[in-house]
Design a protein around this motif. Structure first.
Motif, PDB file in Angstrom:
ATOM      1  N   GLY A  74       8.413  11.805  -7.468  1.00  0.00           N
ATOM      2  CA  GLY A  74       8.332  10.662  -8.721  1.00  0.00           C
ATOM      3  C   GLY A  74       7.623  11.150 -10.058  1.00  0.00           C
ATOM      4  N   PRO A  75       6.259  11.356 -10.021  1.00  0.00           N
ATOM      5  CA  PRO A  75       5.797  11.371 -11.404  1.00  0.00           C
ATOM      6  C   PRO A  75       6.083  13.273 -11.898  1.00  0.00           C
ATOM      7  N   ILE A  76       6.384  13.978 -11.160  1.00  0.00           N
ATOM      8  CA  ILE A  76       6.393  15.334 -11.447  1.00  0.00           C
ATOM      9  C   ILE A  76       7.880  15.766 -11.718  1.00  0.00           C
ATOM     10  N   ALA A  78      10.267  14.800 -14.088  1.00  0.00           N
ATOM     11  CA  ALA A  78      10.574  15.001 -15.319  1.00  0.00           C
ATOM     12  C   ALA A  78       9.948  16.131 -15.956  1.00  0.00           C
ATOM     13  N   PRO A  79       8.319  16.434 -15.717  1.00  0.00           N
ATOM     14  CA  PRO A  79       7.625  17.523 -15.975  1.00  0.00           C
ATOM     15  C   PRO A  79       8.216  18.843 -15.654  1.00  0.00           C
ATOM     16  N   LEU A  80       8.974  18.834 -14.517  1.00  0.00           N
ATOM     17  CA  LEU A  80       9.389  20.142 -13.837  1.00  0.00           C
ATOM     18  C   LEU A  80      10.857  20.301 -14.427  1.00  0.00           C
ATOM     19  N   ARG A  81      11.467  19.402 -14.864  1.00  0.00           N
ATOM     20  CA  ARG A  81      12.912  19.522 -15.319  1.00  0.00           C
ATOM     21  C   ARG A  81      12.773  19.958 -16.940  1.00  0.00           C
ATOM     22  N   ALA A  82      11.470  19.675 -17.486  1.00  0.00           N
ATOM     23  CA  ALA A  82      11.290  20.122 -18.805  1.00  0.00           C
ATOM     24  C   ALA A  82      10.725  21.773 -18.722  1.00  0.00           C
ATOM     25  N   PHE A  83      10.085  21.932 -17.807  1.00  0.00           N
ATOM     26  CA  PHE A  83       9.333  23.346 -17.658  1.00  0.00           C
ATOM     27  C   PHE A  83       9.643  23.787 -16.289  1.00  0.00           C
ATOM     28  N   GLY A  84      10.553  24.505 -16.002  1.00  0.00           N
ATOM     29  CA  GLY A  84      11.152  25.010 -14.654  1.00  0.00           C
ATOM     30  C   GLY A  84      10.737  26.420 -14.644  1.00  0.00           C
ATOM     31  N   ALA A  85      11.620  26.913 -13.620  1.00  0.00           N
ATOM     32  CA  ALA A  85      11.477  28.426 -13.197  1.00  0.00           C
ATOM     33  C   ALA A  85      11.673  29.487 -14.647  1.00  0.00           C
ATOM     34  N   ALA A  86      12.734  29.001 -15.255  1.00  0.00           N
ATOM     35  CA  ALA A  86      13.143  30.033 -16.548  1.00  0.00           C
ATOM     36  C   ALA A  86      11.833  29.867 -17.529  1.00  0.00           C
ATOM     37  N   GLU A  87      11.440  28.562 -17.839  1.00  0.00           N
ATOM     38  CA  GLU A  87      10.132  28.380 -18.722  1.00  0.00           C
ATOM     39  C   GLU A  87       9.058  29.128 -18.399  1.00  0.00           C
ATOM     40  N   VAL A  88       8.497  28.915 -17.004  1.00  0.00           N
ATOM     41  CA  VAL A  88       7.213  29.891 -16.666  1.00  0.00           C
ATOM     42  C   VAL A  88       7.721  31.280 -16.936  1.00  0.00           C
ATOM     43  N   GLN A  89       8.811  31.670 -16.376  1.00  0.00           N
ATOM     44  CA  GLN A  89       8.861  33.164 -16.782  1.00  0.00           C
ATOM     45  C   GLN A  89       8.874  33.543 -18.542  1.00  0.00           C
ATOM     46  N   ASP A  90       9.363  32.523 -19.182  1.00  0.00           N
ATOM     47  CA  ASP A  90       9.298  32.994 -20.560  1.00  0.00           C
ATOM     48  C   ASP A  90       7.935  32.897 -21.113  1.00  0.00           C
ATOM     49  N   TRP A  91       7.234  31.900 -20.572  1.00  0.00           N
ATOM     50  CA  TRP A  91       5.728  31.643 -20.867  1.00  0.00           C
ATOM     51  C   TRP A  91       4.875  32.917 -20.373  1.00  0.00           C
ATOM     52  N   LEU A 347       0.198   5.993 -12.427  1.00  0.00           N
ATOM     53  CA  LEU A 347       0.661   6.906 -13.446  1.00  0.00           C
ATOM     54  C   LEU A 347       1.830   6.216 -14.226  1.00  0.00           C
ATOM     55  N   ASP A 348       1.549   6.448 -15.509  1.00  0.00           N
ATOM     56  CA  ASP A 348       2.834   6.000 -16.413  1.00  0.00           C
ATOM     57  C   ASP A 348       3.949   7.220 -16.574  1.00  0.00           C
ATOM     58  N   ALA A 349       4.717   7.070 -17.382  1.00  0.00           N
ATOM     59  CA  ALA A 349       5.598   8.358 -17.239  1.00  0.00           C
ATOM     60  C   ALA A 349       5.071   9.677 -18.170  1.00  0.00           C
ATOM     61  N   GLY A 350       3.952   9.381 -18.788  1.00  0.00           N
ATOM     62  CA  GLY A 350       3.220  10.467 -19.731  1.00  0.00           C
ATOM     63  C   GLY A 350       2.187  11.068 -18.682  1.00  0.00           C
ATOM     64  N   LEU A 351       2.068  10.561 -17.594  1.00  0.00           N
ATOM     65  CA  LEU A 351       0.956  10.959 -16.397  1.00  0.00           C
ATOM     66  C   LEU A 351      -0.219  10.227 -16.903  1.00  0.00           C
ATOM     67  N   LEU A 376       3.997  25.741  -6.347  1.00  0.00           N
ATOM     68  CA  LEU A 376       2.477  25.069  -6.450  1.00  0.00           C
ATOM     69  C   LEU A 376       2.375  25.277  -7.969  1.00  0.00           C
ATOM     70  N   ILE A 377       2.107  26.421  -8.424  1.00  0.00           N
ATOM     71  CA  ILE A 377       1.788  27.005  -9.609  1.00  0.00           C
ATOM     72  C   ILE A 377       2.581  26.235 -10.691  1.00  0.00           C
ATOM     73  N   THR A 378       3.984  26.379 -10.556  1.00  0.00           N
ATOM     74  CA  THR A 378       4.953  25.886 -11.561  1.00  0.00           C
ATOM     75  C   THR A 378       4.754  24.272 -11.675  1.00  0.00           C
ATOM     76  N   ALA A 379       4.374  23.681 -10.576  1.00  0.00           N
ATOM     77  CA  ALA A 379       4.135  22.293 -10.899  1.00  0.00           C
ATOM     78  C   ALA A 379       3.123  22.053 -11.678  1.00  0.00           C
ATOM     79  N   CYS A 380       1.922  22.861 -11.444  1.00  0.00           N
ATOM     80  CA  CYS A 380       0.808  22.541 -12.101  1.00  0.00           C
ATOM     81  C   CYS A 380       1.072  23.070 -13.662  1.00  0.00           C
ATOM     82  N   LEU A 381       1.415  23.898 -14.004  1.00  0.00           N
ATOM     83  CA  LEU A 381       1.845  24.362 -15.467  1.00  0.00           C
ATOM     84  C   LEU A 381       2.700  23.046 -15.889  1.00  0.00           C
ATOM     85  N   ALA A 382       3.774  22.689 -15.475  1.00  0.00           N
ATOM     86  CA  ALA A 382       4.668  21.891 -15.820  1.00  0.00           C
ATOM     87  C   ALA A 382       4.022  20.484 -16.089  1.00  0.00           C
TER      88      ALA A 382
END
Ligand SMILES: Cc1cc2nc3c(=O)[nH]c(=O)nc-3n(C[C@H](O)[C@H](O)[C@H](O)COP(=O)(O)OP(=O)(O)OC[C@H]3O[C@@H](n4cnc5c(N)ncnc54)[C@H](O)[C@@H]3O)c2cc1C
Length: 400
Positions: A74-76, A78-91, A347-351, A376-382
């Motif tokens: 549920g709450p995670i 949208a954050p994961l769609r905005a910051f997923g595997a490709a974004e973690v690697q770029d970061w 939580l609201d949509a902005g956590l 786990l780390i991906t969801a924490c970063l996102a």
């Protein structure tokens, strides 16, 4: 950044793990004055521990596949769609840490350890002006103030906006002890009880198992209600540990029975035919070793969980579906991660916590679940990034 009233807004981030560090960076980039606190003398202790046997940062998968691995998305989502595997690697690359993808899609920094990445990350945050206060233990709320126990005594901060990133409830010696759950519950925040995830299994072994303690178990499949888990695990003094076992945590929490297939690549008929070969004067153990090619670890598990050993067709059946008798998950503090914590409805949509406008949350303290493999780390970063951005917008009076 100044708010509509012309003042520079102050943000407080409590918790210096991956979620909190991410939130702090977003808030600083948005122009807020950021104070980052942690109860431990240094930041990112669990992150460093995660890097001890190779820091698995993410899983190189498209968003839908990645998301399918999470429970309570549920709450995670949208954050994961905005910051997923490709974004973690770029970061990671942006912090000067080259990454590589292993054969199973797991992504690691080339350095494997977490320390070079953490060093570069903290240097970036310092350059952004984030003020870091370690050995600051958040212990209470009083009106709008956050109260801390520090080496210099009681301190309080009255921020315009706050991100809590206090982690789950395992490996307390690294900082995350889950004590925050009670503090939030007192504020009317809906939370769920903690339980272990990615945890080992407790098994009360008979003395006969002593000689195989520490032995890896390879080439075995574990069945749980139709799902098959394959992966190596280890026989420990108190049970079973390792990647092939950790993924069973949701099934164990649900009370589902587990069975071991000791020869998953052999059809049942082959096992039966092999067992029917004449044994002569050979002992049963040697016969099993010879005809089924069972190594000492698998043989020990067979004898332990099927005692006394049946014969004939029953033995063949048990080799393919050996009941794994256990006493539940290992204690919470030993789990790689925990489920429970802040419920989606809080939580609201902005956590942001509905019960505490201006206070946002991120990371493992939210009630979601995922297997190991970088999820786990991906969801924490996102979620850290998402909460940091939403908090900056809130503080400066912008639209969420
Ligand atoms: C052995 C091990 C290996 C792992 N390996 C991997 C891996 O390879 N890949 C992966 O994806 N995940 C891995 N994980 C999981 C991953 O490390 C965690 O999910 C992640 O660190 C959680 O991030 P977080 O920021 O939410 O919380 P944490 O990293 O736990 O950080 C929370 C911080 O909050 C601070 N804090 C808590 N309470 C207070 C308080 N009252 N006042 C002030 N500060 C407080 C703590 O000191 C801590 O620094 C591993 C975990 C373990 C234990």
């Amino acid at each position: 950044m100044q708010g509509k009233d012309g003042q520079v807004k102050q943000a407080l981030v409590i918790g210096g793990g991956p979620a909190g560090l991410m939130a702090a960076g977003e808030l600083a980039r948005a122009g807020l004055r950021v104070i980052l606190t942690d109860r431990m003398p240094t930041l990112g202790r669990k992150f460093l521990m995660a890097g001890k046997s190779g820091l698995n940062l993410t899983k190189d998968e498209p968003a839908d596949t990645l998301l399918a691995n999470y429970g309570n998305t549920g709450p995670i989502a949208a954050p994961l769609r905005a910051f997923g595997a490709a974004e973690v690697q770029d970061w990671a690359r942006g912090l000067g840490q080259e990454v590589f993808t292993g054969s199973t899609g797991r992504v690691f920094p080339v350095a494997m350890k977490a320390s070079p990445l953490l060093r570069a990350w903290l240097a970036e945050l310092r350059a952004l002006g984030v003020e870091m206060r370690t050995s600051w233990h958040w212990s209470d709320w009083s009106d709008g103030a956050f109260l801390f126990d520090t080496p210099e005594g009681r301190r309080e901060i009255r921020p315009d906006v706050t991100v809590l990133a206090l982690g789950g409830a395992s490996w307390a010696r690294l900082g995350s002890d889950g004590a925050w759950r009670e503090m939030l519950a007192r504020q009317g925040v809906d939370t769920a009880a903690f339980a272990g995830s990615n945890a080992g299994l407790s098994v009360a072994w008979s003395p006969a198992m002593e000689r195989v303690v520490g032995t890896p178990v390879k080439g075995v499949a574990v069945h749980a209600a139709g799902a098959v888990h394959r992966g190596e695990f280890v026989i420990s003094a108190r049970g079973l540990e390792g990647g092939g076992i950790y993924g069973l945590s949701p099934a164990v929490r649900a009370g589902l029975p587990l069975t071991l297939d000791l020869l998953p690549d052999w059809p049942a008929q082959k096992v039966q035919a092999r067992l029917a070969r004449p044994r002569g004067k050979t002992s049963l153990s040697n016969h099993l070793r010879k005809v089924l090619k069972l190594d000492p670890a698998r043989l020990a598990l067979l004898r332990e969980f099927a005692h006394p050993l049946p014969d004939g067709a029953d033995l063949a059946r048990i080799v393919k579906a050996l009941p794994l008798r256990h006493a539940g998950l290992r204690p919470l503090d030993e789990a790689i991660s925990t489920v429970g914590g802040i419920c989606a409805g809080a939580l609201d949509a902005g956590l942001m916590l509905r019960a505490r406008p201006g206070t946002f949350v991120a990371g493992e303290m939210i009630d979601w679940d995922a297997p190991t493999g970088g999820y786990l780390i991906t969801a924490c970063l996102a979620t850290g990034r998402w909460a940091g951005r939403a908090a900056a917008t809130f503080a400066t009076g912008g639209e969420g």
